[in-house]
Design a protein around this motif. Structure first.
Motif, short mmCIF file in Angstrom:
data_model
loop_
_atom_site.label_atom_id
_atom_site.label_comp_id
_atom_site.label_asym_id
_atom_site.label_seq_id
_atom_site.Cartn_x
_atom_site.Cartn_y
_atom_site.Cartn_z
N LEU A 177 0.56 -1.07 0.02
CA LEU A 177 -0.02 -0.01 -0.10
C LEU A 177 0.75 1.28 0.02
CD1 LEU A 177 -3.10 0.73 0.21
CD2 LEU A 177 -2.99 0.89 2.61
N THR A 178 1.96 1.33 0.65
CA THR A 178 2.72 2.41 0.97
C THR A 178 4.15 2.40 -0.22
OG1 THR A 178 4.36 1.39 2.70
CG2 THR A 178 2.11 2.90 3.17
N ASP A 179 4.76 3.56 -0.48
CA ASP A 179 5.90 3.66 -1.12
C ASP A 179 7.07 3.09 -0.47
OD1 ASP A 179 4.79 5.27 -3.58
OD2 ASP A 179 4.79 6.98 -2.36
N LYS A 180 6.96 3.19 0.87
CA LYS A 180 8.35 2.61 1.66
C LYS A 180 8.25 1.51 1.44
CE LYS A 180 7.61 3.28 6.16
NZ LYS A 180 7.71 3.89 7.57
N SER A 181 6.97 0.60 1.63
CA SER A 181 7.16 -0.85 1.38
C SER A 181 7.52 -1.46 0.27
CB SER A 181 5.61 -1.39 1.86
OG SER A 181 5.30 -1.17 3.22
N VAL A 182 7.05 -0.66 -0.80
CA VAL A 182 7.20 -0.95 -2.16
C VAL A 182 8.73 -0.98 -2.75
CG1 VAL A 182 6.94 -0.29 -4.65
CG2 VAL A 182 5.08 -0.70 -3.11
N GLU A 183 9.32 0.14 -2.10
CA GLU A 183 10.62 0.57 -2.29
C GLU A 183 11.54 -0.53 -1.58
OE1 GLU A 183 11.11 4.43 -1.16
OE2 GLU A 183 9.96 5.27 -2.73
N PHE A 184 11.23 -0.95 -0.62
CA PHE A 184 11.85 -2.05 0.36
C PHE A 184 12.04 -3.39 -0.47
CE2 PHE A 184 12.70 -5.05 3.45
CZ PHE A 184 13.63 -4.44 4.38
N CYS A 185 10.85 -3.85 -1.04
CA CYS A 185 10.94 -5.16 -1.68
C CYS A 185 11.51 -5.00 -2.87
CB CYS A 185 9.38 -5.39 -2.11
SG CYS A 185 8.46 -6.02 -0.31
N GLU A 186 11.42 -3.81 -3.46
CA GLU A 186 12.01 -3.62 -4.86
C GLU A 186 13.46 -3.77 -4.77
OE1 GLU A 186 9.02 -0.69 -7.76
OE2 GLU A 186 10.38 0.07 -6.43
N LYS A 187 14.26 -3.27 -3.77
CA LYS A 187 15.58 -3.53 -3.48
C LYS A 187 16.07 -5.02 -3.56
CE LYS A 187 16.11 0.97 -1.03
NZ LYS A 187 16.49 1.50 0.19
N LYS A 188 14.79 -6.14 -3.43
CA LYS A 188 15.27 -7.28 -3.29
C LYS A 188 14.96 -7.88 -4.63
CE LYS A 188 14.16 -7.60 1.78
NZ LYS A 188 13.71 -8.35 2.81
N ASP A 189 14.81 -7.07 -5.62
CA ASP A 189 14.47 -7.52 -6.99
C ASP A 189 13.23 -8.22 -7.08
OD1 ASP A 189 16.83 -6.55 -8.11
OD2 ASP A 189 18.04 -8.35 -7.35
N ILE A 190 12.01 -7.87 -6.14
CA ILE A 190 10.87 -8.32 -6.42
C ILE A 190 9.74 -7.48 -7.10
CG2 ILE A 190 8.67 -8.58 -5.20
CD1 ILE A 190 10.60 -9.59 -2.60
N HIS A 191 9.15 -7.84 -8.12
CA HIS A 191 8.32 -6.98 -9.13
C HIS A 191 7.07 -6.48 -8.19
CE1 HIS A 191 10.73 -8.35 -12.42
NE2 HIS A 191 10.42 -9.56 -12.11
N MET A 192 6.93 -5.18 -7.85
CA MET A 192 6.15 -4.94 -6.93
C MET A 192 5.16 -3.92 -7.56
SD MET A 192 6.65 -5.83 -3.92
CE MET A 192 5.53 -4.75 -3.13
N LYS A 193 4.12 -3.69 -7.31
CA LYS A 193 2.95 -2.75 -7.64
C LYS A 193 2.30 -2.21 -6.29
CE LYS A 193 1.92 -4.12 -12.21
NZ LYS A 193 0.79 -4.23 -13.20
N LYS A 194 2.12 -0.92 -6.26
CA LYS A 194 1.74 -0.39 -5.27
C LYS A 194 0.05 -0.25 -5.54
CE LYS A 194 1.42 4.40 -2.82
NZ LYS A 194 1.68 6.01 -3.27
#
Length: 288
Positions: A109-126
């Motif tokens: 739901l939040t930018d912070k969580s999306v960015e955290f997971c994207e640093k682990k090379d997970i394809h994320m959508k907010k």
């Protein structure tokens, strides 16, 4: 704003749940679903998860083992090789899935969580699942750990799961069980009951209805576990973090994991909790 009909069956035969008014709990007298009548503003939820919702950095070795056991089960569903975790949190589950060769996707739901997971090379959508636009039949498996209780549009989300899951794929859901023995014992003091953190409260009956009416076949529904940590925190006797190396639950998990006698006792207790549908955790598997 408030809901005027049931979130699952849309009946208007809903009434406030006695002794749970502070959390705005309402029960449908047609399908028995319990939910929060008050509708939180989207910004209210974003602010809550940004400022008040602590995501643990602790990743237990036992949780890693449980995740691998779950992924062992999912091997038979590999076809597109795509797996989605709705409400991915810190991405712990998807890290394990990625190491096993899955193409991993998540929502938050939040930018912070999306960015955290994207640093682990997970394809994320907010955003909420029904807002982010995955493709039809994109996934072999969709998981959601302790998330569905946070949303107040479960029918829309489960219908979206059905659309983006391929035919023959599996959904795996965990959520608190409203019929838990601890909820019966602690009533409104049970700290699982919290607004705006939790907006929907499921039982075997209502989770079955939700997924069945969205077109899924129910493969398994069970309730397991009693949380020592929740007992203490609900009674105000402890402020320990629910998921941490020093929590009562985690200490007990390690004792059980390393003792065959305790392990057998756990199986017996969970058997009873499931038979009477009063375990703390509700776990469901559903197939399209």
């Amino acid at each position: 704003m408030e809901h005027t009909t049931c979130l699952i069956c849309h009946s208007d035969n809903i009434h406030g749940l006695q002794d749970y008014q502070d959390a705005y709990l309402t029960k449908c007298h047609d399908c028995s679903f319990v939910f929060v009548k008050k509708i939180p503003e989207k910004q209210e939820l974003i602010d809550f998860y940004d400022n008040n919702y602590d995501r643990t950095d602790y990743f237990s070795s036992i949780t890693i083992k449980r995740y691998n056991e779950l992924l062992d089960r999912f091997e038979k569903f590999r076809k597109t090789n795509n797996i989605l975790d709705v409400g991915a949190g810190n991405g712990f589950f998807l890290e394990i899935a990625k190491a096993r060769g899955w193409n991993v996707y998540g929502t938050e739901l939040t930018d912070k969580s999306v960015e955290f997971c994207e640093k682990k090379d997970i394809h994320m959508k907010k955003g909420c699942l029904n807002e982010v636009g995955f493709d039809n039949g994109q996934f072999d498996v969709i998981t959601s750990f302790e998330v569905i209780e946070h949303i107040n549009n479960p029918v829309n989300v489960v219908k979206e799961m059905h659309r983006i899951l391929r035919t023959g794929g599996e959904i795996y859901i965990t959520t608190p069980n409203f019929n838990s023995v601890l909820r019966y014992r602690l009533k409104s003091a049970y700290d699982v009951i919290e607004y705006p953190n939790h907006l929907a409260y499921f039982t075997k009956k209502t989770l079955r209805k939700l997924f069945s009416e969205a077109g899924f076949s129910v493969k398994q529904l069970k309730t397991t576990g009693i949380s020592l940590t929740r007992i203490k925190t609900s009674k105000g006797k402890s402020n320990q973090e629910y998921v941490s190396v020093t929590s009562d639950d985690e200490i007990l998990r390690h004792r059980i994991e390393n003792n065959s006698f305790l392990g057998f006792g756990k199986k017996v207790i969970n058997w009873g909790l499931n038979i009477f549908s009063v375990g703390d955790s509700l776990k469901g598997s559903f197939e399209k």
